[in-house]
Structures are given as structure tokens and as C-alpha cells.
Design a protein around this motif. Structure first.
Motif, short mmCIF file in Angstrom:
data_model
loop_
_atom_site.label_atom_id
_atom_site.label_comp_id
_atom_site.label_asym_id
_atom_site.label_seq_id
_atom_site.Cartn_x
_atom_site.Cartn_y
_atom_site.Cartn_z
N LEU A 160 -55.00 1.77 8.68
CA LEU A 160 -55.78 0.76 9.42
C LEU A 160 -56.31 -0.32 8.49
O LEU A 160 -56.37 -1.49 8.87
N ALA A 161 -56.70 0.05 7.29
CA ALA A 161 -57.19 -0.94 6.33
C ALA A 161 -56.07 -1.92 5.97
O ALA A 161 -56.30 -3.14 5.89
N LEU A 162 -54.87 -1.41 5.76
CA LEU A 162 -53.75 -2.29 5.46
C LEU A 162 -53.46 -3.21 6.65
O LEU A 162 -53.17 -4.39 6.47
N ARG A 163 -53.56 -2.66 7.84
CA ARG A 163 -53.29 -3.43 9.06
C ARG A 163 -54.31 -4.56 9.20
O ARG A 163 -53.95 -5.71 9.44
N THR A 164 -55.58 -4.24 9.05
CA THR A 164 -56.60 -5.28 9.22
C THR A 164 -56.52 -6.31 8.10
O THR A 164 -56.77 -7.49 8.31
N GLN A 165 -56.13 -5.85 6.92
CA GLN A 165 -55.95 -6.77 5.80
C GLN A 165 -54.80 -7.74 6.10
O GLN A 165 -54.91 -8.94 5.87
N ALA A 166 -53.71 -7.22 6.65
CA ALA A 166 -52.56 -8.06 6.99
C ALA A 166 -52.91 -9.05 8.09
O ALA A 166 -52.51 -10.22 8.04
N ILE A 167 -53.68 -8.60 9.08
CA ILE A 167 -54.10 -9.51 10.15
C ILE A 167 -54.98 -10.62 9.58
O ILE A 167 -54.82 -11.79 9.93
N GLY A 168 -55.89 -10.26 8.68
CA GLY A 168 -56.75 -11.26 8.05
C GLY A 168 -55.95 -12.29 7.28
O GLY A 168 -56.26 -13.49 7.31
N GLN A 169 -54.90 -11.85 6.61
CA GLN A 169 -54.06 -12.78 5.86
C GLN A 169 -53.30 -13.69 6.81
O GLN A 169 -53.11 -14.87 6.53
N GLN A 170 -52.87 -13.14 7.96
CA GLN A 170 -52.12 -13.96 8.92
C GLN A 170 -52.97 -15.08 9.48
O GLN A 170 -52.49 -16.18 9.69
N VAL A 171 -54.25 -14.82 9.71
CA VAL A 171 -55.12 -15.85 10.29
C VAL A 171 -55.85 -16.64 9.23
O VAL A 171 -56.65 -17.50 9.52
N GLY A 172 -55.60 -16.34 7.96
CA GLY A 172 -56.19 -17.09 6.87
C GLY A 172 -57.58 -16.65 6.47
O GLY A 172 -58.25 -17.33 5.70
N ALA A 173 -58.02 -15.51 6.98
CA ALA A 173 -59.37 -15.05 6.66
C ALA A 173 -59.45 -14.36 5.30
O ALA A 173 -60.52 -14.21 4.74
N VAL A 174 -58.33 -13.95 4.78
CA VAL A 174 -58.30 -13.23 3.51
C VAL A 174 -57.39 -14.00 2.57
O VAL A 174 -56.29 -14.37 2.92
N SER A 175 -57.85 -14.22 1.36
CA SER A 175 -56.99 -14.87 0.37
C SER A 175 -56.58 -13.84 -0.66
O SER A 175 -57.27 -12.85 -0.88
N GLY A 176 -55.45 -14.06 -1.25
CA GLY A 176 -54.98 -13.14 -2.27
C GLY A 176 -54.27 -11.95 -1.67
O GLY A 176 -54.16 -11.79 -0.47
N GLY A 177 -53.81 -11.07 -2.55
CA GLY A 177 -53.05 -9.91 -2.12
C GLY A 177 -53.82 -8.63 -2.33
O GLY A 177 -55.02 -8.63 -2.61
N ASN A 178 -53.11 -7.53 -2.21
CA ASN A 178 -53.71 -6.22 -2.41
C ASN A 178 -54.09 -6.03 -3.87
O ASN A 178 -53.52 -6.63 -4.76
N SER A 179 -55.03 -5.15 -4.10
CA SER A 179 -55.44 -4.87 -5.47
C SER A 179 -54.51 -3.86 -6.14
O SER A 179 -54.62 -3.62 -7.33
N GLY A 180 -53.61 -3.27 -5.39
CA GLY A 180 -52.67 -2.31 -5.94
C GLY A 180 -51.50 -2.13 -5.02
O GLY A 180 -51.41 -2.77 -3.98
N ASP A 181 -50.59 -1.26 -5.41
CA ASP A 181 -49.41 -0.99 -4.61
C ASP A 181 -49.52 0.39 -3.97
O ASP A 181 -50.23 1.26 -4.48
N GLY A 182 -48.80 0.57 -2.88
CA GLY A 182 -48.75 1.87 -2.23
C GLY A 182 -50.13 2.34 -1.83
O GLY A 182 -50.93 1.59 -1.28
N PHE A 183 -50.41 3.59 -2.11
CA PHE A 183 -51.71 4.16 -1.74
C PHE A 183 -52.86 3.51 -2.51
O PHE A 183 -54.00 3.54 -2.07
N LYS A 184 -52.57 2.93 -3.64
CA LYS A 184 -53.63 2.29 -4.43
C LYS A 184 -54.06 0.94 -3.84
O LYS A 184 -54.99 0.32 -4.34
N ALA A 185 -53.42 0.52 -2.77
CA ALA A 185 -53.78 -0.74 -2.13
C ALA A 185 -55.11 -0.66 -1.41
O ALA A 185 -55.73 -1.68 -1.13
N THR A 186 -55.57 0.57 -1.11
CA THR A 186 -56.89 0.75 -0.49
C THR A 186 -57.59 1.94 -1.15
O THR A 186 -56.95 2.82 -1.70
N ASN A 187 -58.91 1.95 -1.07
CA ASN A 187 -59.66 3.09 -1.58
C ASN A 187 -59.33 4.35 -0.81
O ASN A 187 -59.28 5.45 -1.38
N TYR A 188 -59.08 4.22 0.49
CA TYR A 188 -58.74 5.37 1.32
C TYR A 188 -57.40 5.97 0.88
O TYR A 188 -57.25 7.19 0.80
#
Length: 102
Positions: free
Chosen positions: A55-83
Motif C-alpha cells: 500500500l505504501a508503494l501504491r500511494t507513493q506511485a499515485i502521489g508521483q502520478q499527480v505530482g504530489a511527490v518528487s523524487g524516487g524511492n529511497s531503496g529498491d525492492g523491500f527496502k523501498a519502504t520501512n514496512y
């Protein structure tokens, strides 16, 4: 105890603004990816953290689509979120308890 949308949001209230049907579908998807025989008494924890990661990845992707989030993930795979990072640590712990390694 099986993970439901209600129990998930109680554990992770930060996802309370997501439609219940989306949370329910994501919990079901995570449940299919977490074998209860393998996870044993940590199955619900695994489903919760994998659901939160997805869900965190999903909401992050939605934010990027609408321009609410700048930049990319802080990591790859599971490291992309704290969860996901916590889920990955839990996976690594399976090797010690079950002999199964990812």
C-alpha cells in the motif's frame, strides 16, 4: 487470527484513508504470498507488513502520478519502504527457525 482490513488499519492507522475494498484486496494478495505453514505464528505479522509495504508503494506511485511527490524511492525492492524492510528482516529470520531462506 486472520488479517482483515479492519485489523490491518487498527495496526497501521496511517492507511485509514484508503478505501476498505483496496485494503481488503491488498491483504488478500499479501496473504497469498505468505505461506502460513512457513510463517507459523508470525503469519499475521508477515501479512500485515507485506500489505503495508504494497500500500505504501501504491500511494507513493499515485502521489508521483499527480505530482504530489518528487523524487524516487529511497531503496529498491523491500527496502523501498520501512514496512518492506521489516518484512525482509522477518524473512531472514525464517532461516533460523525453519531452515527456509529467501
Amino acid at each position: 487470527m486472520a488479517v482483515t482490513a479492519t485489523t490491518f488499519v487498527a495496526r497501521f492507522p496511517e492507511f485509514g484513508n484508503i478505501e476498505t475494498s483496496v485494503v481488503t484486496a491488498t491483504v488478500a494478495e499479501a496473504g497469498r504470498q505468505c505461506d502460513s505453514d512457513l510463517w507459523g505464528d508470525k503469519h499475521d505479522d508477515a501479512v500485515n507488513y507485506l500489505t503495508a509495504h504494497m500500500l505504501a508503494l501504491r500511494t507513493q506511485a499515485i502521489g508521483q502520478q499527480v505530482g504530489a511527490v518528487s523524487g524516487g524511492n529511497s531503496g529498491d525492492g523491500f527496502k523501498a519502504t520501512n514496512y518492506g524492510y521489516i518484512y525482509e528482516l522477518m524473512q531472514q529470520g525464517l532461516a533460523e527457525t525453519t531452515g527456509f531462506a529467501y
